[in-house]
Design a protein around this motif. Structure first.
Motif, PDB file in Angstrom:
ATOM      1  N   UNK A 456      55.657  63.341  54.901  1.00  0.00           N
ATOM      2  CA  UNK A 456      56.870  63.506  55.699  1.00  0.00           C
ATOM      3  C   UNK A 456      57.974  64.123  54.832  1.00  0.00           C
ATOM      4  N   UNK A 457      58.862  64.874  55.469  1.00  0.00           N
ATOM      5  CA  UNK A 457      59.946  65.528  54.731  1.00  0.00           C
ATOM      6  C   UNK A 457      60.752  64.525  53.899  1.00  0.00           C
ATOM      7  N   UNK A 458      61.046  63.367  54.495  1.00  0.00           N
ATOM      8  CA  UNK A 458      61.849  62.384  53.771  1.00  0.00           C
ATOM      9  C   UNK A 458      61.104  61.824  52.572  1.00  0.00           C
ATOM     10  N   UNK A 459      59.812  61.662  52.710  1.00  0.00           N
ATOM     11  CA  UNK A 459      59.028  61.197  51.575  1.00  0.00           C
ATOM     12  C   UNK A 459      59.028  62.221  50.443  1.00  0.00           C
ATOM     13  N   UNK A 460      58.964  63.492  50.790  1.00  0.00           N
ATOM     14  CA  UNK A 460      59.002  64.524  49.749  1.00  0.00           C
ATOM     15  C   UNK A 460      60.356  64.497  49.025  1.00  0.00           C
ATOM     16  N   UNK A 461      61.432  64.310  49.792  1.00  0.00           N
ATOM     17  CA  UNK A 461      62.761  64.203  49.182  1.00  0.00           C
ATOM     18  C   UNK A 461      62.812  62.997  48.250  1.00  0.00           C
ATOM     19  N   UNK A 462      62.273  61.868  48.728  1.00  0.00           N
ATOM     20  CA  UNK A 462      62.288  60.671  47.900  1.00  0.00           C
ATOM     21  C   UNK A 462      61.441  60.849  46.644  1.00  0.00           C
ATOM     22  N   UNK A 463      60.293  61.525  46.784  1.00  0.00           N
ATOM     23  CA  UNK A 463      59.445  61.784  45.617  1.00  0.00           C
ATOM     24  C   UNK A 463      60.191  62.618  44.588  1.00  0.00           C
ATOM     25  N   UNK A 464      60.938  63.618  45.042  1.00  0.00           N
ATOM     26  CA  UNK A 464      61.719  64.431  44.110  1.00  0.00           C
ATOM     27  C   UNK A 464      62.798  63.601  43.422  1.00  0.00           C
ATOM     28  N   UNK A 465      63.435  62.707  44.173  1.00  0.00           N
ATOM     29  CA  UNK A 465      64.437  61.824  43.572  1.00  0.00           C
ATOM     30  C   UNK A 465      63.811  60.932  42.501  1.00  0.00           C
ATOM     31  N   UNK A 466      62.642  60.399  42.798  1.00  0.00           N
ATOM     32  CA  UNK A 466      61.970  59.530  41.836  1.00  0.00           C
ATOM     33  C   UNK A 466      61.521  60.322  40.607  1.00  0.00           C
ATOM     34  N   UNK A 467      61.104  61.570  40.820  1.00  0.00           N
ATOM     35  CA  UNK A 467      60.709  62.394  39.671  1.00  0.00           C
ATOM     36  C   UNK A 467      61.893  62.614  38.743  1.00  0.00           C
ATOM     37  N   UNK A 468      63.056  62.884  39.332  1.00  0.00           N
ATOM     38  CA  UNK A 468      64.244  63.118  38.513  1.00  0.00           C
ATOM     39  C   UNK A 468      64.679  61.848  37.795  1.00  0.00           C
ATOM     40  N   UNK A 469      64.495  60.708  38.451  1.00  0.00           N
ATOM     41  CA  UNK A 469      64.965  59.455  37.865  1.00  0.00           C
ATOM     42  C   UNK A 469      63.962  58.845  36.883  1.00  0.00           C
ATOM     43  N   UNK A 470      62.646  58.990  37.178  1.00  0.00           N
ATOM     44  CA  UNK A 470      61.645  58.235  36.432  1.00  0.00           C
ATOM     45  C   UNK A 470      60.730  59.082  35.557  1.00  0.00           C
ATOM     46  N   UNK A 471      60.774  60.404  35.723  1.00  0.00           N
ATOM     47  CA  UNK A 471      59.887  61.273  34.942  1.00  0.00           C
ATOM     48  C   UNK A 471      60.744  62.055  33.940  1.00  0.00           C
ATOM     49  N   UNK A 472      60.384  62.026  32.686  1.00  0.00           N
ATOM     50  CA  UNK A 472      61.165  62.728  31.668  1.00  0.00           C
ATOM     51  C   UNK A 472      61.238  64.221  31.988  1.00  0.00           C
ATOM     52  N   UNK A 473      62.343  64.827  31.608  1.00  0.00           N
ATOM     53  CA  UNK A 473      62.534  66.244  31.910  1.00  0.00           C
ATOM     54  C   UNK A 473      61.412  67.101  31.322  1.00  0.00           C
ATOM     55  N   UNK A 474      61.000  66.796  30.103  1.00  0.00           N
ATOM     56  CA  UNK A 474      59.920  67.568  29.481  1.00  0.00           C
ATOM     57  C   UNK A 474      58.613  67.395  30.241  1.00  0.00           C
ATOM     58  N   UNK A 475      58.369  66.195  30.727  1.00  0.00           N
ATOM     59  CA  UNK A 475      57.150  65.935  31.490  1.00  0.00           C
ATOM     60  C   UNK A 475      57.162  66.711  32.800  1.00  0.00           C
ATOM     61  N   UNK A 476      58.325  66.755  33.472  1.00  0.00           N
ATOM     62  CA  UNK A 476      58.424  67.519  34.714  1.00  0.00           C
ATOM     63  C   UNK A 476      58.177  69.000  34.459  1.00  0.00           C
TER      64      UNK A 476
END
Length: 810
Positions: A456-476
């Motif tokens: 779902x669109x909202x889930x994709x938005x939430x996944x992106x938010x979690x990536x920014x918050x929980x995944x290191x910039x270098x890892x992304x």
């Protein structure tokens, strides 16, 4: 017993033919069979049997005709005498006309059309019967044939299993179908309230009421990471689904809309436009189809006949949803869960999925966890659907295994609209199937078609938010690099293994990053199936690469997709990315790559029928190559100029340019057998158009002296031009084997239009050799290919078929 009128009149008994006497007996039987199981008066039959001039003692004379017919039919006699007339009493399985009408009523138009055996009842001599009876049946056939040729698209997604609630909304939508005339309806409401699910559920339930097909598109009106679908892009997609060949779709939206109106005006068609941004986003798509259903967060005021505003589920409906997923015995805290989920169907589904994974966990514990302010981020009382859903998403995300949680975060850096297990593996840099399957179980991903996963669109938005918050910039950054390499190196492998890329060698060949696992395909058809499934994703990946400054990937992805774009005629959807790649090369100061992409843009515009624009680009490319000192590039550009001059009806100029290009190549050290073959083929084509076939034979002789193995595609094209030269010289027998060679080569690497060209020429050759049956067979094949792609050359081939069937012309 079998009676056939859809062609010549035939009667069989137990498979054996029953002869029907010529003359009035045949007219009488045909007249009765054309009105099966219906009373036909003596006077009307006499008019038909004697072609409007019945004898003085018509009743007695007709009786004699009936008697002779019955004697001839014997056990196959179907004629029944009634007071004042007669009838043919037959069952549907006995008469092809009745079976035809049953199949039409059942919407099996293909089966109905197959019952026709040729021109109808040409062996019946009665002008009055043909005018009054046979003509009407022939019109039924013509209508069925026209409808059978229409493509009935079936683009609806699958309905959700165990759908509950919304009964009133379903009834209200169905009531709108009962009326006449076009209908536009909307389903509006806040995010996550179930608009899309309701639309698809209802559409699937009434699909049989729209026999001409159903169209569906996600308009992406509220997608944070992707631009909304432009109306022109939607029209192109719908026209393609309706059977319009890619190269025949008009370039501008006005032309697309006009063609869309024309194709849908008389069709019973359902169109679902999901996730529209606002009224203007969908207004150009509303004219034509029978029923348009739109979903949107916007109210779309004044757009529709009926607007259904969707609220959250009632307590009873929400409880029923949980019961359907978990069973009656576990729903002990349903009211609390409904309250904390805000009645949102999406949130309830995620809660239910988690509860199903932990069968011993009381729902009251889940409700308490949702009620905890430390886990709720925002109050559910705000009425903000995104906030409500994020609360549940966070809770669900926290329950995932570390591998699945990381996979979910990385979904947020993928541009979508979907991904496969191999792509997810490259994205994660490790095996990903188990993590993906866990996300599916948790309703955080959906396998919307086998092997392809979306959310779902909202889930994709939430996944992106979690990536920014929980995944290191270098890892992304590394994940993005691996993802780009996945698609790039899969395309590199396809080009290297299955295609002859004539564009030259890249100065900066791509090297895959660690952890990327591109896909490989042993067979060409497997590679092409992969590309067709992934082409929308690859398009989005190129846009992402460009927007995030991955210049090398932007350029090389476009570079290695070229052969596939050309093979499938996808220039309309890709021409803009070739322009992006040109800008990247220009930004990098790479004049060679700028010229290369300018050349490819010229090819694209030419394929789209924009010949003058393509000619200008080819001429500009010629100057670019001259500036960088590349004779090989000049030769290619000049070949393009020659090609389009021929297409523009300037064959003598085309010959002059092609000759100049060939001479330039002969005198330069860049000359290779492959480049010589390309230049020789281009000149051969120009000479054929200029009606100078003898010179083509000289070029073919030079072609044969060149070293190395020729590209099958170019070999097939050259063979076709040589065969056309043979035809021009009257050497028809020599053209046939050459064209068979062409078909064999083009079958490996050619496009559909190359095959149709060769088949059309084979028909010409056999016609000149006095073999009309063989000529007709090849022309039929060519005409079918042209018809499938709505190519204008179909008319010329059909004219040949008409001529060869004409007894005067042989």
């Amino acid at each position: 017993m079998q009676y056939r009128v859809l062609g010549a009149l035939e009667v069989t008994l137990d498979g054996a033919e029953v002869p029907v006497p010529v003359g009035r007996c045949r007219v009488l039987l045909a007249a009765l069979l054309l009105r099966p199981n219906q009373f036909v008066s003596v006077d009307e039959l006499a008019e038909l049997v004697w072609n409007g001039v019945p004898p003085v003692r018509a009743r007695q004379s007709l009786h004699q005709v009936v008697r002779r017919l019955r004697v001839a039919l014997g056990e196959a006699d179907c004629v029944r005498t009634l007071s004042g007339g007669y009838e043919a009493r037959v069952e549907p399985e006995e008469l092809d006309l009745l079976r035809f009408r049953e199949l039409v009523a059942a919407q099996d138009l293909t089966g109905a059309v197959k019952l026709w055996r040729g021109p109808m009842l040409t062996d019946i001599v009665s002008e009055l019967l043909h005018r009054n009876e046979i003509r009407h049946v022939a019109e039924e056939y013509a209508e069925a044939l026209a409808r059978s040729k229409r493509r009935a698209p079936r683009l609806l997604p699958a309905a959700m299993p165990r759908f509950v609630g919304r009964a009133g909304h379903l009834r209200e939508l169905t009531s709108l179908v009962e009326g006449t005339g076009p209908v536009t309806a909307t389903i509006t409401g806040t995010a996550g309230v179930g608009k899309s699910v309701l639309a698809v559920q209802w559409a699937q339930s009434v699909a049989d009421r729209f026999p001409d097909g159903q169209l569906h598109v996600n308009m992406r009106g509220f997608d944070r990471h992707r631009d909304p679908m432009a109306p022109g892009d939607v029209l192109s997609r719908f026209l393609e689904a309706l059977g319009v060949a890619t190269e025949r779709i008009p370039a501008g939206m006005d032309g697309q809309a006009a063609l869309y109106r024309e194709l849908t005006a008389d069709r019973r068609l359902l169109v679902v436009l999901d996730n529209a941004r606002d009224a203007e986003h969908v207004r150009p798509l509303l004219t034509g189809p029978s029923f348009v259903l739109i979903t949107s967060r916007d109210r779309l005021t004044g757009l529709a006949r009926r607007d259904l505003t969707l609220d959250v589920l009632s307590t009873e409906e929400a409880r029923a949803l949980l019961v359907s997923r978990l069973g009656e015995g576990r729903v002990d805290a349903a009211d609390d869960l409904v309250a904390w989920c805000g009645g949102l169907p999406l949130a309830l589904a995620i809660v239910a999925a988690r509860a199903a994974e932990v069968p011993n966990l009381p729902l009251s514990a889940l409700a308490a966890e949702l009620a905890d302010e430390r886990t709720r981020l925002d109050s559910l009382d705000t009425g903000d659907a995104e906030t409500s859903v994020r609360t549940v998403f966070q809770w669900s995300y926290q329950q995932l295994s570390p591998q699945a949680a990381r996979m979910f975060r990385l979904v947020g850096v993928h541009p979508g609209p979907d991904l496969t297990i191999p792509a997810a593996t490259s994205l994660a840099g490790e095996p990903a199937e188990e993590a993906v399957r866990e996300l599916v179980r948790a309703n955080l991903l959906v396998e919307h078609v086998p092997g392809r996963f979306t959310c779902h669109d909202l889930l994709r938005v939430y996944a992106a938010d979690r990536a920014e918050a929980d995944e290191a910039e270098a890892s992304r950054a590394l994940a993005v690099e691996r993802m780009l390499d996945h698609y790039l190196h899969t395309l590199v492998g396809i080009n290297r293994t299955h295609y002859w890329n004539h564009l030259g060698v890249l100065d900066d060949p791509p090297v895959p990053s660690g952890g990327a696992t591109p896909e490989t395909f042993e067979r060409q058809d497997e590679a092409e199936t992969w590309f067709q499934a992934e082409r929308t994703v690859i398009h989005a990946v190129v846009v992402l690469a460009d927007e995030q400054g991955h210049d090398r990937h932007t350029s090389q992805l476009v570079w290695f997709v070229t052969d596939l774009v050309e093979r499938f005629g996808l220039w309309r959807e890709w021409i803009g990315l070739f322009a992006r790649a040109t800008q990247v090369a220009d930004r990098l100061g790479d004049r060679v790559q700028v010229a290369r992409f300018a050349f490819l843009r010229a090819v694209g515009h030419a394929r789209l029928g924009e010949l003058e624009w393509g000619l200008e680009l080819f001429e500009a490319t010629d100057l670019m190559w001259e500036e960088v000192g590349s004779v090989a590039g000049q030769v290619r550009a000049q070949a393009g100029v020659a090609w389009l001059l021929g297409e523009l009806g300037r064959p003598h100029e085309s010959v002059e340019v092609a000759r100049k290009s060939l001479d330039l190549l002969r005198g330069d050290e860049c000359r290779t057998p492959t480049r010589m073959r390309l230049a020789l083929h281009q000149l051969a084509g120009a000479l054929v158009l200029a009606d100078r076939p003898a010179e083509v034979l000289e070029l073919a002789a030079e072609w044969e002296t060149l070293d190395g193995v020729a590209d099958p595609h170019n070999s097939g094209l050259m063979a076709s031009e040589l065969a056309r030269a043979y035809l021009g010289l009257g050497r028809h027998a020599e053209a046939v084997p050459k064209l068979m060679d062409a078909l064999e080569s083009l079958g490996q690497k050619g496009t559909w239009v190359d095959l149709a060209y060769a088949e059309n020429l084979l028909g010409d050759a056999h016609h000149e050799l006095g073999d009309p049956a063989e000529a007709r067979a090849w022309w039929e094949k060519a005409a079918a290919r042209y018809a499938e792609h709505e190519h204008p050359d179909e008319a010329a081939v059909r004219a040949k078929l008409t001529g060869v069937s004409d007894p005067v012309n042989g």
